[in-house]
Write a protein that holds these residues in place. Sequence first.
Motif, mmCIF file in Angstrom:
data_model
loop_
_atom_site.group_PDB
_atom_site.id
_atom_site.type_symbol
_atom_site.label_atom_id
_atom_site.label_comp_id
_atom_site.label_asym_id
_atom_site.label_seq_id
_atom_site.Cartn_x
_atom_site.Cartn_y
_atom_site.Cartn_z
ATOM 1 N N GLY A 35 0.806 -1.214 0.000
ATOM 2 C CA GLY A 35 0.000 0.000 0.000
ATOM 3 C C GLY A 35 0.846 1.273 0.000
ATOM 4 O O GLY A 35 1.944 1.301 0.557
ATOM 5 N N GLN A 36 0.315 2.291 -0.648
ATOM 6 C CA GLN A 36 0.981 3.589 -0.729
ATOM 7 C C GLN A 36 -0.082 4.677 -0.675
ATOM 8 O O GLN A 36 -0.976 4.703 -1.535
ATOM 9 C CB GLN A 36 1.767 3.676 -2.045
ATOM 10 C CG GLN A 36 2.445 5.019 -2.291
ATOM 11 C CD GLN A 36 3.116 5.082 -3.664
ATOM 12 O OE1 GLN A 36 2.998 4.166 -4.468
ATOM 13 N NE2 GLN A 36 3.794 6.173 -3.938
ATOM 14 N N ASN A 37 -0.012 5.509 0.342
ATOM 15 C CA ASN A 37 -0.947 6.631 0.471
ATOM 16 C C ASN A 37 -2.404 6.181 0.341
ATOM 17 O O ASN A 37 -3.203 6.800 -0.364
ATOM 18 C CB ASN A 37 -0.626 7.728 -0.549
ATOM 19 C CG ASN A 37 0.741 8.327 -0.299
ATOM 20 O OD1 ASN A 37 1.238 8.321 0.827
ATOM 21 N ND2 ASN A 37 1.376 8.842 -1.344
ATOM 22 N N GLY A 38 -2.726 5.075 1.013
ATOM 23 C CA GLY A 38 -4.115 4.664 1.111
ATOM 24 C C GLY A 38 -4.644 3.782 0.001
ATOM 25 O O GLY A 38 -5.780 3.341 0.055
ATOM 26 N N GLU A 39 -3.844 3.522 -1.019
ATOM 27 C CA GLU A 39 -4.297 2.642 -2.098
ATOM 28 C C GLU A 39 -3.146 1.720 -2.472
ATOM 29 O O GLU A 39 -2.057 1.849 -1.929
ATOM 30 C CB GLU A 39 -4.796 3.458 -3.296
ATOM 31 C CG GLU A 39 -3.772 4.372 -3.903
ATOM 32 C CD GLU A 39 -4.342 5.217 -5.061
ATOM 33 O OE1 GLU A 39 -5.425 4.892 -5.565
ATOM 34 O OE2 GLU A 39 -3.682 6.187 -5.453
#
Lengths: 184, 419
Positions: free
Chosen positions: B229-233
């Motif tokens: 995951g990265q910044n919520g997605e």
Amino acid sequence: MPNGLWVVPVGLMILVLSIVSAGLSAEIGDGGFGLGHPVSESDIATWNIDVSPDGQGLPPGQGTVTQGAQLYAMKCASCHGPTGKEGPNDVLVGGQGSLRTAKPLKTIGSYWPYATTLYDYLRRAMPFTAPQSLKPGDIYALVAWLLNQNQIIAEDTILDAHSLSKIEMPNRNGFIPDPRPDIH
Amino acid sequence: MSDETREHLEHSSRAPSVPALNRRQLLAGGASLLAMSVSSTLFDAHAEEPPDARDPMRVPGALPRSYGERSPFEKQTRLVAPTSSTTPLQGLQGIITPSALHFERHHNGVPAIDPTRHRLLIHGLVDHPLFFTLEELMRLPSASRIAFVECSGNSRDGWGEARDVTVQSLHGLTSTSEWTGVRLSTLLDTVHVQREATWMLAEGSDAAALARSVPLTDEVLNEAMVCYGQNGEPLWPEQGYPLRLLLPGFEGNINVKWLRRLKFGSAPFMTRWETAKYTDLLPDGKAYQFSLAMEAKSVITRPSGQQHLHPGFQEIQGLAWSGRGRITTVEVSVDTGQTWQPARLQEPVLPKCHTRFRLPWSWDGQETIIQSRCLDETGYQQPTRDELIKVRGTHSSYHYNGIQSWKIGRDGVVRNVYA
């Protein structure tokens, strides 16, 4: 180093995990989650493409400098130049003795500490436009030609798993473990 | 005053200076004032014309959409080179880098990976070698952390001549995201890593099959994560979709993207990237190897290279970060290094993370040089360029973290210089 974000969750998680794994791992034989699939030796062999400095991972097969010259001209010269010195991409040949000068030239011959790395890299990443397309014999031959061009092995050398892992590179002792912080 | 009228006043900065106009004239005048720079017909009232489409209160807005885009007025982009692209540090707010602007560096392109076909193999010195699907990894206990990732070649211009370029061009190979995934220690417990294991090979499934050896230090065992995951997605493709290694504070390339394999061994594997490539050549011909930590660095992002400054108030802003922990102090000089004053650190201040600093300032229109220097919690202070070069020479290629100097000319133009 303390990590503010993790202090509480990590502490809690270790506590929880140790309880869970103590209870479950005896039954299912892993960390207690029951996730992940067991792997067969043949699966591992397909994925296990790295070659270590001691030669582990080198496959059967062999190649000669002459075979390597033909392959190089066909598959490599367009990016690295007819003799490995011209570019336009990484210069592969020459530069020995240049590292402490005003114009250091980092090549296989002048900089690379292990010949096994060359096999590893050609197998995983070259040629750039068709990676992982070379057969073991092709790779041994290309490594042989590159080492011969760098005057590290003789022209009649036949390279295989045994002879490649014995090669001592000129810059073998050119590296020191990270001493930083080095600015005071 | 009605809201509608107030809106028109706000849209026309000149409207308040013509108080004698009645409401109808004001409405018409407001609209034509917007067009004044083109037509220069000030009081040419056209009340009957259709409403100005640029007035957001006089045309219906856009409908909901399934995946958002930024305002069409916002144009900042990455600066793209053949194998990398840089984050526009001069235009960012706060500390998080939008995923679409996170810097890129790859060694043979960005692979297109079907997550349902992707596997992570963990083997070598482990009792239970295992394959993991992405779905299985996401079922394991998760963790999130905000951390920077910086290419070891970021700021490498510093080893050479000072070019007149932007902060993005010089220092834009660093970005910060919230990363989510599984802690490496969770995976090690699952496969029962053996005591003799002291190194881990991490390998990507890109066309370079990039691979790096990671020393299993306490720092790595405590902090490493395998992230999806990265910044919520989900991770963005350029950042390793669907799976990457995160080693907070370590040079970018060892945070292996498109991760497909972790192999445990008792010695480093000596891949091309940790021998021929990401090693730091010194003047005596030797080279640092496994120089993994990104040492403390700071840079003023506003004002910065190629920007144009007007005399008067200008808040100085910048970013500071250290691969060894938290930033504790950032000092700024606005007088060519004669005096230094502490900048305010904007919360949150997190370990191994971009930290924004600010300093109120008023430019008097005179030529000067502005600089920043930072200190991290280990007591390490960002060096000057001279101090760095004295020890490492100019052929290291990587890990440049010398103090950045911006010269502001009387013309207000900001230029990259060495001072």
